[in-house]
Design an enzyme around this catalytic site. Structure first.
Site, PDB file in Angstrom:
ATOM      1  CB  SER A   1      -0.861  -0.116   1.203  1.00  0.00           C
ATOM      2  OG  SER A   1      -0.171   0.039   2.135  1.00  0.00           O
ATOM      3  CE  LYS A   2      -1.581   6.644  -2.753  1.00  0.00           C
ATOM      4  NZ  LYS A   2      -0.866   5.936  -3.811  1.00  0.00           N
ATOM      5  NE  ARG A   3       0.788  -0.593   5.557  1.00  0.00           N
ATOM      6  CZ  ARG A   3       1.882  -0.999   6.655  1.00  0.00           C
ATOM      7  NH1 ARG A   3       3.329  -0.667   7.152  1.00  0.00           N
ATOM      8  NH2 ARG A   3       1.686  -2.148   6.421  1.00  0.00           N
TER       9      ARG A   3
ATOM     10  N   GLY B   1       5.407   3.266   0.057  1.00  0.00           N
ATOM     11  CA  GLY B   1       5.809   4.134  -1.266  1.00  0.00           C
ATOM     12  C   GLY B   1       5.483   4.328  -2.399  1.00  0.00           C
TER      13      GLY B   1
ATOM     14  CD  GLU C   1       1.838   6.366  -5.816  1.00  0.00           C
ATOM     15  OE1 GLU C   1       1.156   7.246  -5.286  1.00  0.00           O
ATOM     16  OE2 GLU C   1       1.482   5.308  -6.320  1.00  0.00           O
TER      17      GLU C   1
END
Ligand code: GLU
Length: 484
Positions: free
Chosen positions: A245-247, A249, A255
């Site tokens: 997930s986003k956490r 990176g 992205e």
């Protein structure tokens, strides 16, 4: 050309995630390895969550990665007629039926199941609805969904190319919805109608869809088409085995682009998430991947995402890129940082390529590359704090730099070899080590303690800038002399 037809079918409800991109890659490698047809399909039946700008982004990401497709994009939203007519056919054959149960009734059943701790299943209330009852419902103005009539005994077996045979108890599957009350098909139904009508021979997709596959097989059987082969590729997990997930990176292709990754590196890295060509080979060109790809070599177990390895690989590709290609890829990152303008003249472009050549050794991303090259373009360099303590605050540094400047003015040509020879001579003359001369020079002209070879930098900066920066450093040292 073989008759193999595969599809990548993203839903335009977000950016292309690394998991989706890897699924696209495996489809691409497989179809190119057998010489078949690659189809792009946009699964946009979820009207609330689908967005046209996500479709554009998905397509841009796929193009950037280099996964060119042969057919499509097809849009499910434009194929409503096909789903409706196939559903009508199932209704006419009594393989599907209309269900008028209200949302409230269904919710009651769901609550009861929840309380009794059992999995909810549609109880089949409308399975054999008498036409009188149906008429009454219609009179009331009730809306209907369409459900597939599924067998309540026996099993449905998915013969998966990666996992082998996976059997599902039919008792566990209820009469699921194939067309919603707003007339939109559900994913399971639209996907099957498309796969069958588009002649898909191999469905290669994420493992999370394995549980949908028995439902899709039942739809396909009811529709009376030939079934495709299935291959469910393993999940990609974070290093701690949690969901990526986003956490953790960057997770979407966009992205990764923004963080300065090259498509070749991302593709190479993704290929190894769940597949290996054997012989411990890690760096592979797309052609090499295509040559050695087979679904049989795809793992069953989850792949672990490791950004350090991706960054290492990216560094490799940065060093391998041809100068023009690296310049083209890096330019947006230099512009974004305000180091370069829109248009570069030919000499500026040549200089840019020389700068890149000097700094690319250690950069792992294009962002790092722009960072490493910053001092070639900035008017003012900022000195590294530790460097100041180490290199500027030593007794006699300003004096040393003054001598250096005086003598440097006469150095001609101002290139790598000549300036290096000059530093050697100066070392001998002053009895100072070459390191003692290099350290303050490097800090003065780059603001940093590390980087490419000093004489390469000096040559690139040229005499005027080199001397001007040495003079600024003397000012700085004089001003802060004695202070800590
Ligand atoms: N639209 C589905 C998804 O993005 C496709 C799954 C499939 O390949 O059938 O997950």
């Amino acid at each position: 050309m073989s008759n193999v037809r595969v599809r990548f079918a993203p839903s335009p409800t977000g950016e292309l995630h690394i998991g989706g991109a890897r699924t696209a890659l495996f489809n691409f490698l497989y179809v190119r390895s057998v010489g078949g047809t690659f189809i792009l399909r946009i699964d946009d039946t979820d009207l609330e969550r689908s967005r046209a700008d996500y479709t554009d982004k998905l397509i841009a990401s796929l193009r950037w990665l280099g996964f060119d497709w042969d057919e499509g994009p097809y849009y499910q939203s434009k194929r409503l007629m096909e789903y409706t007519s196939e559903a009508e056919r199932l209704l006419a054959d009594n393989k599907a039926y209309r269900c008028y149960c209200s949302i409230e009734d269904l919710a009651k059943g769901r609550d009861a199941a929840h309380k009794e701790n059992r999995a909810y299943q549609y109880p089949g209330k409308c399975r054999d609805l008498a036409s009188e009852a149906e008429k009454a419902y219609l009179k009331e103005g009730r809306e209907a969904v369409i459900r597939l009539r599924t067998p309540d005994h026996g099993s449905t077996v998915v013969d998966d190319q990666i996992r082998g045979e996976v059997s599902f108890d039919n008792e566990m599957l209820d009469d699921f919805i194939i067309v919603k009350s707003n007339g939109q098909p559900t994913y399971n139904f639209a996907s099957v109608v498309d796969d069958l009508q588009m002649g898909i021979t191999d469905v290669i997709r994420a493992e999370e869809h394995l549980s949908n596959t028995p439902r899709q097989l039942l739809c396909a059987l009811a529709l009376g088409y030939k079934l495709p082969r299935f291959a469910h590729v393993p999940m990609i997990l974070a290093p701690d085995r949690s969901k990526l997930s986003k956490r953790h990176g960057a997770t979407s292709v966009e992205e990764f682009y923004n963080e300065g990754y090259l498509p070749e590196a991302l593709v190479n890295y993704m290929a190894l998430l769940g597949w290996s060509p054997g012989e411990d080979r890690e760096i592979l060109t797309l052609e090499e991947m295509i040559d050695s790809f087979s679904l049989q070599r795809v793992n069953k177990t989850a792949a672990i995402y490791d950004v350090t390895k991706l960054a290492w690989m990216n560094g490799h590709y940065i060093r391998e890129y041809k100068p023009d290609k690296l310049a083209e890829a890096s330019l947006p990152f230099f512009k974004r940082r305000g180091l370069l303008r829109e248009e570069l003249s030919d000499p500026e472009y040549d200089y840019f390529k020389r700068v890149l050549k000097a700094v690319r050794e250690r950069a792992r991303t294009l962002v790092e590359l722009a960072d490493a090259a910053e001092y070639f373009y900035l008017e003012q360099v900022e000195y590294d704090v530790k460097g100041v303590k180490k290199a500027f605050k030593k007794e006699g540094t300003a004096e040393l730099l003054r001598t250096m400047i005086e003598e440097l003015r006469a150095v001609e040509p101002f290139d790598r070899e000549t300036t290096e020879a000059f530093y050697q001579d100066l070392g001998e003359k002053t009895g100072l080590s070459i390191g003692r001369l290099i350290q303050p020079t490097r800090l003065a002209i780059t603001g940093r303690m590390g980087g490419p070879g000093l004489f390469e930098i000096i040559e690139l900066l040229g005499k005027e800038k080199t001397i001007a920066r040495l003079e600024k450093a003397i000012d700085y040292i004089d001003r802060y002399q004695g202070s800590d």
